[in-house]
Design a protein around this motif. Structure first.
Motif, mmCIF file in Angstrom:
data_model
loop_
_atom_site.group_PDB
_atom_site.id
_atom_site.type_symbol
_atom_site.label_atom_id
_atom_site.label_comp_id
_atom_site.label_asym_id
_atom_site.label_seq_id
_atom_site.Cartn_x
_atom_site.Cartn_y
_atom_site.Cartn_z
ATOM 1 N N SER A 153 44.105 24.769 40.099
ATOM 2 C CA SER A 153 43.323 24.432 40.424
ATOM 3 C C SER A 153 41.689 24.095 40.863
ATOM 4 O O SER A 153 41.307 25.912 41.481
ATOM 5 C CB SER A 153 43.219 23.870 41.944
ATOM 6 N N TRP A 154 40.566 23.524 40.675
ATOM 7 C CA TRP A 154 39.552 24.134 40.774
ATOM 8 C C TRP A 154 38.517 23.585 41.330
ATOM 9 O O TRP A 154 38.801 22.617 41.635
ATOM 10 C CB TRP A 154 38.360 23.948 39.009
ATOM 11 N N PRO A 155 37.819 23.963 41.814
ATOM 12 C CA PRO A 155 37.244 24.440 43.190
ATOM 13 C C PRO A 155 36.588 22.757 43.051
ATOM 14 O O PRO A 155 35.385 23.559 41.702
ATOM 15 C CB PRO A 155 36.480 24.608 44.182
ATOM 16 N N ALA A 156 36.013 21.513 43.494
ATOM 17 C CA ALA A 156 35.147 20.784 42.876
ATOM 18 C C ALA A 156 33.832 21.042 43.358
ATOM 19 O O ALA A 156 32.791 19.973 42.749
ATOM 20 C CB ALA A 156 35.755 19.018 43.145
ATOM 21 N N ASP A 213 39.457 33.167 53.512
ATOM 22 C CA ASP A 213 39.862 34.166 52.150
ATOM 23 C C ASP A 213 40.277 32.918 50.927
ATOM 24 O O ASP A 213 40.360 33.336 50.188
ATOM 25 C CB ASP A 213 40.131 35.413 52.413
ATOM 26 N N GLU A 214 41.199 32.006 51.921
ATOM 27 C CA GLU A 214 41.956 31.103 51.110
ATOM 28 C C GLU A 214 41.369 29.989 50.611
ATOM 29 O O GLU A 214 42.018 29.400 50.005
ATOM 30 C CB GLU A 214 43.109 31.126 51.462
ATOM 31 N N VAL A 215 40.503 29.820 51.431
ATOM 32 C CA VAL A 215 39.362 28.151 50.822
ATOM 33 C C VAL A 215 38.297 28.466 49.289
ATOM 34 O O VAL A 215 37.349 30.367 49.873
ATOM 35 C CB VAL A 215 38.388 27.318 52.827
ATOM 36 N N ALA A 216 37.566 27.400 49.010
ATOM 37 C CA ALA A 216 36.879 28.165 47.524
ATOM 38 C C ALA A 216 35.807 28.304 48.759
ATOM 39 O O ALA A 216 35.279 27.028 49.998
ATOM 40 C CB ALA A 216 36.534 27.319 46.999
ATOM 41 N N GLY A 217 34.670 29.056 48.551
ATOM 42 C CA GLY A 217 33.532 28.984 48.953
ATOM 43 C C GLY A 217 33.120 29.772 50.477
ATOM 44 O O GLY A 217 32.103 29.821 51.035
ATOM 45 N N HIS A 231 27.372 44.446 47.013
ATOM 46 C CA HIS A 231 28.618 43.714 45.549
ATOM 47 C C HIS A 231 28.144 42.603 46.448
ATOM 48 O O HIS A 231 28.761 42.065 47.471
ATOM 49 C CB HIS A 231 29.615 43.832 45.341
ATOM 50 N N ALA A 232 28.796 41.525 45.743
ATOM 51 C CA ALA A 232 29.403 40.481 45.775
ATOM 52 C C ALA A 232 30.036 38.931 45.430
ATOM 53 O O ALA A 232 30.009 39.737 44.113
ATOM 54 C CB ALA A 232 28.032 39.205 46.236
ATOM 55 N N ALA A 233 30.929 38.384 46.143
ATOM 56 C CA ALA A 233 32.065 38.329 44.627
ATOM 57 C C ALA A 233 32.483 35.992 45.904
ATOM 58 O O ALA A 233 31.408 35.789 47.141
ATOM 59 C CB ALA A 233 33.305 39.214 44.858
ATOM 60 N N LEU A 234 33.078 35.945 44.772
ATOM 61 C CA LEU A 234 33.142 33.850 45.822
ATOM 62 C C LEU A 234 34.797 33.966 45.548
ATOM 63 O O LEU A 234 35.553 33.829 44.160
ATOM 64 C CB LEU A 234 31.946 33.358 44.931
ATOM 65 N N THR A 235 34.694 33.610 46.645
ATOM 66 C CA THR A 235 36.546 32.683 46.823
ATOM 67 C C THR A 235 36.727 31.462 45.810
ATOM 68 O O THR A 235 35.612 30.871 46.434
ATOM 69 C CB THR A 235 37.136 32.424 47.740
ATOM 70 N N ILE A 236 37.323 30.524 44.891
ATOM 71 C CA ILE A 236 37.565 29.295 44.957
ATOM 72 C C ILE A 236 38.405 29.070 44.992
ATOM 73 O O ILE A 236 38.910 27.782 44.723
ATOM 74 C CB ILE A 236 37.323 30.090 43.129
ATOM 75 N N GLY A 237 39.251 29.089 45.810
ATOM 76 C CA GLY A 237 40.392 28.255 46.453
ATOM 77 C C GLY A 237 42.370 28.947 46.426
ATOM 78 O O GLY A 237 42.281 29.775 44.688
ATOM 79 N N ASP A 238 43.114 29.138 46.824
ATOM 80 C CA ASP A 238 44.378 29.166 46.284
ATOM 81 C C ASP A 238 44.874 30.986 46.205
ATOM 82 O O ASP A 238 45.775 30.817 45.891
ATOM 83 C CB ASP A 238 45.489 28.196 45.429
ATOM 84 N N GLY A 239 43.668 31.757 46.764
ATOM 85 C CA GLY A 239 43.952 32.920 47.024
ATOM 86 C C GLY A 239 43.056 33.283 45.616
ATOM 87 O O GLY A 239 43.343 34.597 45.462
ATOM 88 N N TRP A 240 42.291 32.870 45.290
ATOM 89 C CA TRP A 240 41.865 33.417 43.778
ATOM 90 C C TRP A 240 39.699 34.011 44.500
ATOM 91 O O TRP A 240 39.735 33.035 45.083
ATOM 92 C CB TRP A 240 41.593 32.533 42.934
ATOM 93 N N LYS A 254 34.706 37.774 35.775
ATOM 94 C CA LYS A 254 36.614 37.460 35.991
ATOM 95 C C LYS A 254 37.092 36.719 37.075
ATOM 96 O O LYS A 254 36.124 37.011 38.229
ATOM 97 C CB LYS A 254 37.213 38.650 35.264
ATOM 98 N N VAL A 255 38.377 36.053 37.582
ATOM 99 C CA VAL A 255 38.939 35.603 38.143
ATOM 100 C C VAL A 255 40.250 37.201 38.725
ATOM 101 O O VAL A 255 40.476 37.694 37.426
ATOM 102 C CB VAL A 255 39.929 34.425 37.925
ATOM 103 N N ARG A 256 39.952 37.045 39.631
ATOM 104 C CA ARG A 256 41.373 37.897 39.752
ATOM 105 C C ARG A 256 41.846 37.507 41.152
ATOM 106 O O ARG A 256 41.497 36.124 42.339
ATOM 107 C CB ARG A 256 40.801 39.369 39.912
ATOM 108 N N THR A 257 43.292 37.913 41.552
ATOM 109 C CA THR A 257 43.408 37.788 43.870
ATOM 110 C C THR A 257 41.953 37.959 44.466
ATOM 111 O O THR A 257 41.677 39.437 44.535
ATOM 112 C CB THR A 257 44.629 37.841 43.867
ATOM 113 N N VAL A 258 41.959 37.678 45.286
ATOM 114 C CA VAL A 258 41.366 38.206 46.831
ATOM 115 C C VAL A 258 41.779 39.909 46.531
ATOM 116 O O VAL A 258 40.849 40.588 47.062
ATOM 117 C CB VAL A 258 41.569 37.638 47.552
ATOM 118 N N ALA A 259 42.728 39.896 47.405
ATOM 119 C CA ALA A 259 43.299 41.091 47.106
ATOM 120 C C ALA A 259 43.303 42.142 46.277
ATOM 121 O O ALA A 259 42.292 43.320 47.055
ATOM 122 C CB ALA A 259 45.360 41.473 47.357
ATOM 123 N N GLU A 260 43.670 41.364 45.403
ATOM 124 C CA GLU A 260 43.022 42.591 44.232
ATOM 125 C C GLU A 260 41.171 43.210 43.934
ATOM 126 O O GLU A 260 40.767 44.255 43.564
ATOM 127 C CB GLU A 260 43.337 41.678 42.425
#
Length: 279
Positions: A153-156, A213-217, A231-240, A254-260
Motif C-alpha cells: 500500500s503506497w501513501p496517497a 515510525d509506522e505512519v507515512a510522512g 542524513h534523512a529518510a522518510l517513512t511511507i507506512g506499514d513499517g517501510w 530504495k525501500v527498506r524497513t524502518v528498523a533496517e
C-alpha cells in the motif's frame, strides 16, 4: 532488463556506469617524490562528480598528493614495477576502485594478476567486456536490496514515493535530502545535489517535530554533535521507509524497513530526531 538490488537498470544507464567506473582517463594519486621517481607527469583538473565518488577523491589528502591522469594505453606502457607501485600507492592513499585480484580473477580472467602487483588492480574498459556481469557486483557491494516490490500500500499523501522507490539516479549528486524532499512533492529535488541549508529551510517550513515510525510522512533526521544534519529518510507506512544511502551514482533510492534503515545509519555521535510532514 538487468536487475541490480531488485531494481531494473536500462542498457543506457548500464553504459554510463561503465564510463563512470572506468573512464578513458582515470586519476592516480602520488607523492611528489613518486612522481619524479616514476617519471609521471602530474596535472590538476576538476574531476566530475562521478570521478569523485568512484575514486573516493573526497577522502584523499589533496595537499600531500599530486594527480596523474592516465589512459589504459599509457598505464600499460609503464614498467610493471612502476604499475605495481602505482597501484599499491592508490590503496595506501585511500583511492577507491582498486579491487583485489582474488575477488575478480574468476570473473574478468586470471590475467588481471599481471596488470600490477598481482594482488590489486584498477578497472579499465577492457576488463568490462561483460558489464552485465561485472557492474552488478560492484554496485551492490555492501548494500541491501531495495524491497519496494514488497510494499502493498503506497501513501496517497506522498504520490511521488512510488515513482522514486527502486530507482537509480542519472549520476552522482542526487542525495538523501533531495530524495526526501522530492517524495514530499518538491519538483526536481531528486535530481540535484541538495545542500543542508535548503533542506533545513524545507524542514522548517513543511514539518513539525514529532511523528510515528509506522505512519507515512515521518522524516527521520540524523544530526551530528554540532547539530549539522547528516542524513534523512522518510517513512511511507506499514513499517517501510524510503532513503538514499549516499550521493554516489552507485546508491539507489530504495525501500527498506524502518528498523533496517535505523540499523544501517547508526553512527557514533549522531542522534536521531523525527519530523512530521504537515504540508
Amino acid at each position: 532488463m538487468l536487475n541490480v538490488l531488485g531494481i531494473e537498470v536500462s542498457p543506457d544507464l548500464l553504459e554510463r556506469w561503465v564510463d563512470w567506473l572506468a573512464p578513458d582517463e582515470q586519476p592516480f594519486f602520488v607523492t611528489p617524490k613518486q612522481a619524479r621517481t616514476w617519471k609521471l607527469t602530474t596535472g590538476e583538473r576538476d574531476p566530475t562528480r562521478e570521478h569523485r565518488d568512484t575514486y573516493w577523491i573526497y577522502a584523499i589528502d589533496r595537499k600531500a598528493a599530486r594527480t596523474v591522469w592516465l589512459t589504459e594505453a599509457t598505464f600499460l606502457e609503464l614498467p610493471r614495477a612502476t604499475r605495481a607501485g602505482l597501484v599499491r600507492q592508490q590503496v595506501a592513499c585511500g583511492r577507491g576502485a582498486v579491487p583485489t585480484a582474488r575477488r575478480w580473477a574468476g570473473v574478468v580472467g586470471a590475467e588481471v594478476r599481471q596488470q600490477a602487483d598481482g594482488h590489486r588492480f584498477v578497472w579499465w574498459k577492457s576488463l568490462l567486456g561483460r558489464p552485465e556481469v561485472v557492474l552488478p557486483g560492484i554496485v551492490s557491494e555492501g548494500l541491501g536490496m531495495s524491497r519496494h516490490a514488497e510494499v502493498r500500500s503506497w501513501p496517497a499523501a506522498l504520490p511521488r514515493v512510488r515513482e522514486l522507490a527502486g530507482t537509480f539516479a542519472d549520476g552522482s549528486g542526487a542525495n538523501c535530502f533531495g530524495t526526501v524532499m522530492a517524495a514530499c512533492g518538491v519538483e526536481g529535488a531528486e535530481k540535484v545535489w541538495m545542500l543542508r541549508e535548503p533542506f533545513e529551510e524545507w524542514l522548517a517550513e513543511h514539518t513539525v517535530l514529532g511523528g510515528r515510525d509506522e505512519v507515512a510522512g515521518t522524516v527521520f533526521v540524523w544530526r551530528d554533535a554540532a547539530l549539522d544534519v547528516q542524513h534523512a529518510a522518510l517513512t511511507i507506512g506499514d513499517g517501510w521507509m524510503l532513503h538514499k544511502p549516499s550521493q554516489s551514482w552507485m546508491s539507489p533510492r530504495k525501500v527498506r524497513t524502518v528498523a533496517e534503515v535505523k540499523r544501517a545509519t547508526r553512527t557514533a555521535g549522531w542522534r536521531l530526531e523525527r519530523h512530521r510532514v504537515v504540508g
